[in-house]
Enzyme design. Sequence first.
Site, mmCIF file in Angstrom:
data_model
loop_
_atom_site.group_PDB
_atom_site.id
_atom_site.type_symbol
_atom_site.label_atom_id
_atom_site.label_comp_id
_atom_site.label_asym_id
_atom_site.label_seq_id
_atom_site.Cartn_x
_atom_site.Cartn_y
_atom_site.Cartn_z
ATOM 1 C CB CYS A 362 -0.924 0.025 1.215
ATOM 2 S SG CYS A 362 -1.599 -1.577 1.669
ATOM 3 C CB CYS A 365 -0.675 3.826 -4.139
ATOM 4 S SG CYS A 365 -0.364 2.930 -5.660
ATOM 5 C CG HIS A 366 -2.693 4.613 -0.176
ATOM 6 N ND1 HIS A 366 -3.749 5.383 -0.568
ATOM 7 C CD2 HIS A 366 -2.941 3.373 -0.657
ATOM 8 C CE1 HIS A 366 -4.623 4.633 -1.242
ATOM 9 N NE2 HIS A 366 -4.140 3.406 -1.309
ATOM 10 C CG MET A 404 -8.194 0.084 -4.039
ATOM 11 S SD MET A 404 -6.781 0.352 -2.959
ATOM 12 C CE MET A 404 -7.042 -0.985 -1.801
ATOM 13 C CG HIS A 642 3.889 7.565 -10.279
ATOM 14 N ND1 HIS A 642 4.158 7.069 -9.037
ATOM 15 C CD2 HIS A 642 3.626 6.486 -11.056
ATOM 16 C CE1 HIS A 642 4.072 5.746 -9.041
ATOM 17 N NE2 HIS A 642 3.757 5.373 -10.259
ATOM 18 C CG HIS A 684 0.899 4.428 -14.475
ATOM 19 N ND1 HIS A 684 1.711 3.492 -15.076
ATOM 20 C CD2 HIS A 684 1.249 4.448 -13.171
ATOM 21 C CE1 HIS A 684 2.509 2.962 -14.148
ATOM 22 N NE2 HIS A 684 2.255 3.531 -12.979
HETATM 23 FE FE1 DHE Z 1 5.966 0.840 -10.514
HETATM 24 C C1 DHE Z 1 8.084 2.158 -12.856
HETATM 25 C C2 DHE Z 1 6.507 3.499 -8.549
HETATM 26 C C3 DHE Z 1 3.412 -0.175 -8.558
HETATM 27 C C4 DHE Z 1 5.870 -2.094 -12.145
HETATM 28 N N1 DHE Z 1 7.055 2.531 -10.696
HETATM 29 C C5 DHE Z 1 7.853 2.895 -11.739
HETATM 30 C C6 DHE Z 1 8.456 4.149 -11.464
HETATM 31 C C7 DHE Z 1 8.016 4.530 -10.223
HETATM 32 C C8 DHE Z 1 7.142 3.508 -9.750
HETATM 33 C C9 DHE Z 1 8.367 5.789 -9.473
HETATM 34 C C10 DHE Z 1 9.406 4.905 -12.352
HETATM 35 C C11 DHE Z 1 10.798 4.426 -12.103
HETATM 36 C C12 DHE Z 1 11.778 5.058 -13.029
HETATM 37 O O1 DHE Z 1 11.525 5.099 -14.240
HETATM 38 O O2 DHE Z 1 12.807 5.508 -12.554
HETATM 39 N N2 DHE Z 1 5.081 1.543 -8.855
HETATM 40 C C13 DHE Z 1 5.470 2.648 -8.199
HETATM 41 C C14 DHE Z 1 4.653 2.832 -7.066
HETATM 42 O O3 DHE Z 1 4.801 3.715 -6.165
HETATM 43 C C15 DHE Z 1 3.534 1.917 -7.170
HETATM 44 C C16 DHE Z 1 2.344 2.676 -7.680
HETATM 45 C C17 DHE Z 1 3.098 1.237 -5.886
HETATM 46 C C18 DHE Z 1 4.148 0.444 -5.173
HETATM 47 O O4 DHE Z 1 3.913 0.074 -4.044
HETATM 48 O O5 DHE Z 1 5.192 0.164 -5.729
HETATM 49 C C19 DHE Z 1 4.037 0.994 -8.259
HETATM 50 N N3 DHE Z 1 4.842 -0.848 -10.370
HETATM 51 C C20 DHE Z 1 3.848 -1.060 -9.515
HETATM 52 C C21 DHE Z 1 3.263 -2.327 -9.675
HETATM 53 O O6 DHE Z 1 2.323 -2.814 -8.985
HETATM 54 C C22 DHE Z 1 3.936 -2.984 -10.786
HETATM 55 C C23 DHE Z 1 2.962 -3.197 -11.944
HETATM 56 C C24 DHE Z 1 4.537 -4.324 -10.447
HETATM 57 C C25 DHE Z 1 5.469 -4.261 -9.283
HETATM 58 O O7 DHE Z 1 6.643 -4.362 -9.501
HETATM 59 O O8 DHE Z 1 5.002 -4.098 -8.190
HETATM 60 C C26 DHE Z 1 4.968 -1.936 -11.148
HETATM 61 N N4 DHE Z 1 6.810 0.170 -12.200
HETATM 62 C C27 DHE Z 1 6.682 -1.089 -12.676
HETATM 63 C C28 DHE Z 1 7.496 -1.219 -13.849
HETATM 64 C C29 DHE Z 1 8.109 0.004 -14.064
HETATM 65 C C30 DHE Z 1 7.677 0.863 -13.013
HETATM 66 C C31 DHE Z 1 7.593 -2.480 -14.692
HETATM 67 C C32 DHE Z 1 9.089 0.376 -15.184
HETATM 68 C C33 DHE Z 1 8.351 0.633 -16.428
HETATM 69 C C34 DHE Z 1 9.288 0.919 -17.547
HETATM 70 O O9 DHE Z 1 8.980 0.473 -18.673
HETATM 71 O O10 DHE Z 1 10.321 1.547 -17.329
#
Ligand code: DHE
Length: 847
Positions: A362, A365-366, A404, A642, A684
């Site tokens: 959580c 996001c929160h 969510m 983000h 996103h």
């Molecule tokens: Fe991510 C990128 C944050 C949930 C998979 N994610 C990012 C980036 C951030 C971020 C800040 C950019 C990084 C960068 O480029 O430097 N992600 C967050 C969160 O805060 C969030 C919403 C909740 C959390 O608790 O993490 C979150 N993210 C997820 C997922 O649930 C995903 C689908 C699977 C997982 O790993 O938990 C997920 N995030 C990804 C992926 C990228 C990503 C695969 C990179 C995408 C790309 O093509 O570069």
Amino acid sequence: MTYHDYDPELEKSTNRWMAWGVVLLFFLVLAFPVYRILQPSQLEDAQAAQSEELAAQGEEIFNSSCAQCHGGEATGAIGPALNSEQFLGAVTDLQMHQLISTGVPGTLMVAYSADFGGTFTQQQITATVAYLRGFEETAPDFPDWLKPLSQTDLNGEELYQMACSYCHGIDLEGNIGPALGADSGVSFESDEFIEIQIRTGPGEMPAFEDVFTDGQIDDIVGYLRVEQGATSASQASTATTLSGAAATGHAVFEQECASCHTIGGGVLVGPDLAGITDVREDEWLHAWIIDPEAFAELDSDAAAAYIGGMSATGLSDSDVDDVIAYLKAASSIDVPSAAPDGPRDLSDAEFTEASQIFFNRCAGCHGALRAGATGPAIQPEDRTLEIGTAGIQTILTKGLPGGMPAWGDSGILTEDEIELVANFIQVEAPTPPPLDLAEITESWNLVVPVADRPTEPETTLDWEDFTGVILRDAGQVAIIDAGTKETVAIIDTGFAVHILRSSATGRYFIAVGRDGRVTMIDLWTEKPEIVAQVQGCFDARSVEASKVEGFEDKFIIEGCYWPPQYVVFDGLTLEPLVVHDILSPDIYGKDLEEVRVAAIVASHFDPVWVMGLKESGYVAIVDYSKPDFPLVKKIEADLYLHDGGWDHTGRYFITAANAQNKLMVIDVKTQELVAGVETGKVPHPGRGANWQDPEFGWVYATTHIGEGKLTLIGADPEGNPEHAWKVVREIEIPGTGSLFLKTHPNSQWVWMDTALSNVAEETHQVCVYSIEKMEMEKCFEAADHGAVVHFEYNKAGDEVWVSVWDKDGEIVIYDDATLTEIDRITGDWLITPTGKFNVFNTANDIY
Ligand code: DHE
């Protein structure tokens, strides 16, 4: 006659009187001890008679007011067995008196004393105590006295009649509680939902967790299903008498409204809608359901009712009509509104477990301190206490439209875990500790020194076409050769890896996990292996390498979610070099307790990293050519930055201020904000996608979590200045919750997912947009399970990989020209695949 004269008659009479006196005295002397002996037992008899009378009075009171819960003769029923040795041995009369007077909060046992709002006089309570105490001599030994029904063979119907019929009616017709029969609001809920309600007791309904065993709760639900005309929720739904518009409305309601509202099941996030059609006209309801906020601006009645929270549903007019038809059909029940139920005390162990689950699922996001970012603020005072435990449990189980996730329904969190989190977020958030350079250095592990690494590639495969696949819940990264589809290595990187980035030369993959651990993987060894590891944060999402000429593979930066800092490491060994605090007020000057580093990109032209500072709304520039790697510029953008990436030239960094529904455009050359573009609900982009639109030239695009929309903004300030940084095209996507899109310079398509949709079928689909036709080409199911998420091309840009994010994960590979499936990688090692990163594309920022 003189004094000395003798009179025999007088003498006789005197003696007779004296004799009677002695006899009298004797009796008197005897009577006193006899009285002393007899008096107490008479008193006791009198007292016993009085007690008997009191107990008889108590029996009458007990039978009329207590026996329905505690059973005849107090042998126990849904209430504890009060005739038991265990109960009577444990309480004094005074304590019993108190229990009856004040009741037991949180249970069915209400206060009976008139002093506390009940109906009993003190004398009646004393009589009830006397009755119960009367069982003492013959009290049975009953270890399960608190849950007496666990010892019975009663069936679901008998249990229902015993425990539920008073409130819900003998025939489920409802009484002071809602009706539960066919077509009632509850008849459309899942078995699991009803079980939770019985266990935890929403609103004013008591919790029956300590009354029934799990099996008995199942039996009651089974009985309800039989009475509702089916044996399970789904069967109940199909067996329902709803037809036409009401039946369609039911389906829409379940999909769009049921996470927040019940019809007769009590208050959740939103109010219970039982009877709503009796108090509101159809037209009024229609306008409200379409967009309550907009309606509140036009209608004073709506303005009075609108307290925020509910946003425009995005439903069509006919959907809304159907929902209203359903509300009419299903809401013949009159239910008292229920107050939210507050948190229970968590033990230390439960608190620790709950905070770990919160952190893992959580906090991203929160926020760790729950002040909100991608998701809303969920601190006790501003939201969670208002929603209450049952409401939060429903949200966590079913998710909400707009991103969510349905943690419960998707099987990621168990019922128990959800219950823990629901209670945890209703109390103050604990503040996590700091992490300084010394501690970071302690965690540094140089597994293979640079001198011991190969000086040229040992593998015969094209390592530049390796694709790193994150196996999120396994804490692993699989390296797969995109040419042969051979799995070259599976590497244990540690907890919940989030992303991979490539070093400038591509030789090293750098992984960052949610626990802040950075792992460096060498791709030149015969089999890829870890060469260094370090933990720069407790919580992190982003990492990047230095990319400009002269600084290739020199430095690595990690941005932390917690503590609020960035850390720079040596680019070959991960030796920690510096830590910089980034906590500062936001762009409006508001003091913050938490600032998280979101996306980081590395310029290909200047020796800088550009990073979004989520809560403070600044885009920060870190100059890695300077000693100490200072933060040289903070550019005001907007709150809650983000993800994001480069435009096609690599000059503009475009990042989502997703809570503001905007893309922010930063000119990294001039270090200025050039635009904030509103694109849709919760954009996103991932890193986004760049292509040449036939009409508008270069565009940058994003999909959205909060609505089904692909938005293109003009990104050609030189060739097409009139469209630069403006929305130029919007294309509907069937489903919300899109996380990623991707294209390639060689492709005619743009691929996108709807991985976080709260409609299960939509989480399985991919959609493909045609660049040439400027319209959606098609959407299709990529898997029949899991969430289909994130795309990556191979080096040649002619194959597209997509993950099936599931415990039984898959990677599906499509031919990009024909959009046909050419391979499907499966295996028990493929656990929860998420992001995929092709070495060549990642090192060169091709997207
Ligand atoms: Fe991510 C990128 C944050 C949930 C998979 N994610 C990012 C980036 C951030 C971020 C800040 C950019 C990084 C960068 O480029 O430097 N992600 C967050 C969160 O805060 C969030 C919403 C909740 C959390 O608790 O993490 C979150 N993210 C997820 C997922 O649930 C995903 C689908 C699977 C997982 O790993 O938990 C997920 N995030 C990804 C992926 C990228 C990503 C695969 C990179 C995408 C790309 O093509 O570069």
